[in-house]
Design a protein around this motif. Structure first.
Motif, mmCIF file in Angstrom:
data_model
loop_
_atom_site.group_PDB
_atom_site.id
_atom_site.type_symbol
_atom_site.label_atom_id
_atom_site.label_comp_id
_atom_site.label_asym_id
_atom_site.label_seq_id
_atom_site.Cartn_x
_atom_site.Cartn_y
_atom_site.Cartn_z
ATOM 1 N N MET A 19 0.825 -1.211 0.000
ATOM 2 C CA MET A 19 0.000 0.000 0.000
ATOM 3 C C MET A 19 0.859 1.261 0.000
ATOM 4 N N VAL A 20 1.969 1.250 0.743
ATOM 5 C CA VAL A 20 2.863 2.409 0.770
ATOM 6 C C VAL A 20 3.485 2.637 -0.609
ATOM 7 N N SER A 21 3.957 1.562 -1.244
ATOM 8 C CA SER A 21 4.563 1.679 -2.568
ATOM 9 C C SER A 21 3.547 2.138 -3.603
ATOM 10 N N ALA A 22 2.308 1.662 -3.470
ATOM 11 C CA ALA A 22 1.262 2.074 -4.408
ATOM 12 C C ALA A 22 0.994 3.577 -4.296
ATOM 13 N N ALA A 23 1.001 4.087 -3.069
ATOM 14 C CA ALA A 23 0.775 5.522 -2.860
ATOM 15 C C ALA A 23 1.930 6.345 -3.409
ATOM 16 N N HIS B 123 9.236 1.709 -6.911
ATOM 17 C CA HIS B 123 7.942 1.560 -6.237
ATOM 18 C C HIS B 123 7.048 0.564 -6.972
ATOM 19 N N GLY B 124 7.107 0.584 -8.301
ATOM 20 C CA GLY B 124 6.331 -0.382 -9.068
ATOM 21 C C GLY B 124 6.794 -1.807 -8.822
ATOM 22 N N ALA B 125 8.125 -1.998 -8.804
ATOM 23 C CA ALA B 125 8.680 -3.333 -8.572
ATOM 24 C C ALA B 125 8.377 -3.814 -7.157
ATOM 25 N N ALA C 8 5.473 9.394 -8.057
ATOM 26 C CA ALA C 8 6.678 9.201 -8.867
ATOM 27 C C ALA C 8 6.337 9.058 -10.349
ATOM 28 N N GLN C 9 5.225 8.387 -10.641
ATOM 29 C CA GLN C 9 4.809 8.217 -12.038
ATOM 30 C C GLN C 9 4.432 9.554 -12.656
ATOM 31 N N ASP C 10 3.713 10.374 -11.909
ATOM 32 C CA ASP C 10 3.344 11.693 -12.425
ATOM 33 C C ASP C 10 4.584 12.541 -12.713
ATOM 34 N N ALA C 11 5.589 12.435 -11.851
ATOM 35 C CA ALA C 11 6.810 13.231 -12.025
ATOM 36 C C ALA C 11 7.553 12.847 -13.294
ATOM 37 N N ILE C 12 7.717 11.551 -13.563
ATOM 38 C CA ILE C 12 8.464 11.133 -14.745
ATOM 39 C C ILE C 12 7.661 11.366 -16.017
ATOM 40 N N ALA D 64 3.538 -0.332 -13.789
ATOM 41 C CA ALA D 64 3.759 -0.799 -12.420
ATOM 42 C C ALA D 64 4.382 -2.190 -12.369
ATOM 43 N N ALA D 65 4.130 -3.004 -13.386
ATOM 44 C CA ALA D 65 4.628 -4.376 -13.372
ATOM 45 C C ALA D 65 5.841 -4.583 -14.269
ATOM 46 N N THR D 66 6.224 -3.579 -15.039
ATOM 47 C CA THR D 66 7.290 -3.747 -16.028
ATOM 48 C C THR D 66 8.307 -2.625 -15.920
#
Length: 287
Positions: A26-30, A237-239, A35-39, A176-178
């Motif tokens: 749950m922490v990594s998902a948050a 975080h995705g991994a 992080a995804q928005d930033a990249i 998130a998975a790749t």
């Protein structure tokens, strides 16, 4: 065969582990969303910056090549390895270390130095070779300025001739998975040759093309390294989210098997107790 008390202890231990893995997921998902928005926001800027540099370079004086684009005989190579400071992220860190080892073998004829961003890369490299610089503390307060300072030091070393080529190795965020391990050449930068069919955009340059390149190229190099670090953060975080999800599922499956085994053992113990009581009663009756 384990007794009931031992089985209950194992079930309790697995339940506690599942609570930890669920919390980490749950922490990594948050953190992944941020992080995804930033990249995602940085990539278009980086790509457009590269496009402008190529466009300006195509119309500039070919004799005036930027020092960051000058190619020379390769003797010393610097690899910037970007990992994380923490584990429990599946193959996220080990894949970068594996690619770094492959680069060591493929470039064994050169003198190789490594700049590590992330404790996992530092721990893996320092066992076998010296580390040029360890910048793992950048993750304590990640910002463009801190990454820019690291990149400025690398650029300064390249200008002084300490390194002839610089590469950055990191995990590129796909989803998130790749994640995909990428090895990019940072220095010298690649200036595309002018294509005969290339249509030059009609720009008015101020103050002049060469001065623009002198300002844009260092900024582009710093942005490229910062993008690699942000890609690595999102990939981490995705991994970790994926790894913790799988760990939770495996723990649940193991717990279910233990519960079934516990129930069977408990039923067998109750059956044995009943048989002992019945046998005792029959013995008293016949005595």
């Amino acid at each position: 065969m384990a007794n009931l008390k031992e089985i209950r202890g194992r079930i309790s231990s697995i339940s506690s582990t599942m609570q930890i893995t669920r919390a980490m997921k749950m922490v990594s998902a948050a953190k992944l969303k941020k992080a995804q928005d930033a990249i995602v926001m940085l990539r278009p800027y980086s790509e457009k910056l590269q496009e402008i540099i190529q466009n300006v370079n195509s119309s500039s004086d070919p004799d005036q090549v930027s020092i960051y684009a000058q190619k020379r005989e390769v003797k010393r190579v610097l690899f910037i390895a970007v990992t994380s400071n923490r584990g429990l992220a599946g193959a996220f860190n080990s894949s970068v270390v594996k690619e770094l080892n492959n680069q060591f073998q493929n470039n064994s004829q050169y003198e190789i130095e490594v700049l590590t961003i992330g404790k996992k890369a530092y721990d893996a490299v320092r066992k076998s070779r010296s580390v040029y610089s360890n910048e793992s503390s950048v993750f304590d307060s990640l910002s463009f300025d801190r990454v820019s300072n690291i990149t400025e030091g690398v650029m300064s070393s390249f200008r002084e001739g300490k390194f002839d080529e610089v590469y950055v190795i990191y995990n590129k965020f796909i989803n998130a998975a790749t994640q995909e391990v990428i090895t990019e050449q940072l220095l010298p930068i690649s200036m595309a040759d002018t294509d005969e069919n290339h249509v030059e955009t009609d720009y008015i340059f101020e103050p002049n093309r060469n001065e623009i390149l002198d300002n844009l190229i260092p900024k582009s190099i710093k942005t490229q390294v910062f993008k690699a670090v942000l890609d690595s953060v999102a990939s981490e975080h995705g991994a970790r989210m994926t790894a913790m999800h799988k760990a939770t599922d495996n723990a649940q499956a193991l717990k279910n098997d233990l519960v079934i085994f516990y129930n069977k053992a408990r039923q067998a113990a109750i059956t044995n107790e009943i048989l002992e009581i019945v046998s005792g009663a029959e013995a008293l009756k016949n005595s």
